[in-house]
Design an enzyme around this catalytic site. Structure first.
Site, PDB file in Angstrom:
ATOM      1  N   LYS A 112       0.925  -1.213   0.153  1.00 43.88           N
ATOM      2  CA  LYS A 112       0.155  -0.062  -0.007  1.00 43.88           C
ATOM      3  C   LYS A 112       0.804   1.327   0.073  1.00 43.88           C
ATOM      4  O   LYS A 112       0.432   2.229  -0.453  1.00 43.88           O
ATOM      5  CB  LYS A 112      -1.045   0.109   1.117  1.00 43.88           C
ATOM      6  CG  LYS A 112      -2.181  -1.050   0.966  1.00 43.88           C
ATOM      7  CD  LYS A 112      -3.608  -0.668   1.668  1.00 43.88           C
ATOM      8  CE  LYS A 112      -4.453  -1.606   1.328  1.00 43.88           C
ATOM      9  NZ  LYS A 112      -4.293  -2.931   1.814  1.00 43.88           N
ATOM     10  N   GLU A 132      -9.813   6.860   4.250  1.00 41.49           N
ATOM     11  CA  GLU A 132     -10.460   6.073   4.945  1.00 41.49           C
ATOM     12  C   GLU A 132      -9.657   4.766   4.861  1.00 41.49           C
ATOM     13  O   GLU A 132      -8.819   4.393   4.306  1.00 41.49           O
ATOM     14  CB  GLU A 132     -11.685   5.752   4.198  1.00 41.49           C
ATOM     15  CG  GLU A 132     -11.704   4.723   2.947  1.00 41.49           C
ATOM     16  CD  GLU A 132     -10.744   4.934   1.838  1.00 41.49           C
ATOM     17  OE1 GLU A 132     -10.597   6.219   1.554  1.00 41.49           O
ATOM     18  OE2 GLU A 132     -10.193   4.082   1.311  1.00 41.49           O
ATOM     19  N   SER A 158       1.747  -9.817  -1.090  1.00 38.74           N
ATOM     20  CA  SER A 158       1.054  -8.421  -0.899  1.00 38.74           C
ATOM     21  C   SER A 158       1.578  -7.793   0.480  1.00 38.74           C
ATOM     22  O   SER A 158       1.858  -6.591   0.666  1.00 38.74           O
ATOM     23  CB  SER A 158      -0.404  -8.393  -1.081  1.00 38.74           C
ATOM     24  OG  SER A 158      -1.152  -8.955  -0.066  1.00 38.74           O
TER      25      SER A 158
END
Ligand code: PLP
Length: 426
Positions: A110, A132, A410
């Site tokens: 991310k 968010e 990930s």
């Protein structure tokens, strides 16, 4: 060994990477019938300004050199491509490689996107950042880049999620972010996202909204994909270096779809070439996205592409979990990062085109796969990633030793320890 600086400099998206035939989205932000800009009147200008700025940044070498400089010196890229020797030997099938996004700063992919968007916010002179978060992973990545750039950071988070993800709430606060509890609706990610959009409508001038996956109104799905595509471009070079050819199968988990599209995108041209019959006897490259089947596809799950229907959520048309009246269904997965009732418009389109295969793994399959990878390779992956690992194990056993699989790891599993301990006997 690949020399890291030359690898990173060769990854600049304005240098000629293969994206000729597959140049989605169209000018209005559509991937086939999906995507677009379903936003309130007051956000039309925001979305247009953002699109104009990103279009300009995309052509700007300074923007990309800042981006790659931070990825190298702050995030720690390029991440390795690890050959999973013991897992491969034990399964007795295809050779398995792991793309190690778990080794990034903050522990997942991310941050790649958060770095790209904060650079864009900086270019636009916006000093107030909103985001968010569900599991808190995107919130932590955003709070991290805001601390790095000295920007105000407000993260909307459902009250239910705040209780479930207390360590990430603490991390965000420690990084200087304000975490605003959202008590509406199911008090989870869907409601936090609606609240963030409401904030953006109210504060359009000084505020930049950092979205954490390939979802939301145009240009977010395209922009987040571009930032995350560093994963696939590195993998392509590293795999060619290791094996002298492309992999046979590439597998990634799909929540909103950002780690998967980042991995798949630089290989889509190859899949297209194979499908259009231009190949000379080469085997077809398969891309597989793995959704969360939760407790099972006939029970509570988050398998949007497998069980959903097209609809509009948070600014874009996409596959969506909804009931007969079009009300959004609550998603369920043991991994908070896959627990979203929608999925990126580009994935929705790729599913319809048949260019990517989408399948799913249950909570318990993911838990088993996580333990299996930990015991064979010494890597505790995120619960999200474990869904991809489960399918990779199934595929590897069906394939020959001459074939190869890449799994996109990930993220790392530290954040999931409490959940894992609730379900696994150690
Ligand atoms: C958030 C997250 C995901 C799911 O998000 P995508 O946008 O689908 O990539 C997957 N893995 C990890 C480790 C995450 O933190």
């Amino acid at each position: 060994m690949i020399e890291s600086t030359s690898l990173l400099s060769s990854l600049n998206p304005i240098s000629p990477v293969k994206t000729r035939a597959y140049a989605m989205p169209d000018a209005s932000g559509h991937f086939g019938i999906y995507g677009g800009k379903f936003v309130p009147e007051t956000l039309i200008k925001n979305a247009a300004d953002l699109e104009a700025e990103y279009t300009a940044a995309k052509q700007d070498r300074v923007f990309w050199s800042d981006f790659y400089d931070l990825l190298k010196n702050y995030v720690g890229r390029p991440t390795p491509l690890t050959f999973a020797k013991r897992l491969t030997t034990e399964l007795g099938g295809a050779k398995i490689y792991l793309k190690r996004e778990d080794l990034n700063h903050t522990g997942a992919h991310k941050i790649n996107n958060a770095i790209g968007q904060v650079l864009l916010a900086n270019r636009m002179g916006k000093r107030r950042i909103i985001a968010e978060t569900g599991a808190g992973q995107h919130g932590v990545a955003t709070a991290t880049v805001c601390a790095l750039f000295g920007l105000q950071c407000i993260v909307y988070m459902g009250e239910e999620d705040m209780a479930r993800q207390a360590p990430n709430v603490a991390r965000m606060k420690l990084l200087g972010a304000e975490v605003r509890p959202v008590g509406n609706g199911s008090r989870t990610l869907k409601d936090a996202t609606s609240e963030a959009i409401r904030d953006w409508v109210t504060n359009p001038d000084d505020t930049f909204y950092i979205i954490g996956s390939v979802v939301g109104m145009h240009p977010y799905p395209m922009m987040v994909r571009d930032f995350q595509s560093v994963i696939g471009r590195e993998t392509r070079e590293q795999f060619l270096e290791a094996e002298g050819r492309l992999p046979d199968v590439i597998i990634a988990c799909v929540g909103g779809g950002s780690n998967a599209i980042g991995m798949f995108h630089p290989f889509l041209e190859d899949v297209l070439e194979h499908t259009s019959g231009e190949t000379r006897g080469e085997k077809k490259l398969r891309l597989i996205g793995v959704e969360a089947a939760g407790e099972g596809l006939d029970k509570r799950h988050a398998a949007t592409l497998t069980k959903g229907r097209p609809g509009v959520l948070h600014g874009a048309m996409m596959y969506l979990l909804q009931d007969a009246d079009g009300q959004i269904d609550l998603a369920h997965s043991i991994s908070a990062g896959l627990d979203y009732p929608g999925v990126g418009p580009e994935h929705s389109h790729l599913k319809d085109l048949g260019l990517v295969e989408y399948t799913s793994a249950t909570d318990s399959e993911a838990l088993h796969a996580l333990k299996h990878l930990a015991r064979t390779e010494g890597i505790i992956c995120a619960l999200e990633t474990a869904h991809a690992v489960h399918i990779a194990i199934q595929e590897a056993m069906r394939l020959q030793g001459s074939q190869t699989i890449v799994i996109n790891v990930s993220g790392r599993g530290d954040k999931d320890l409490a959940t894992i301990m609730e379900h696994i006997d150690l």
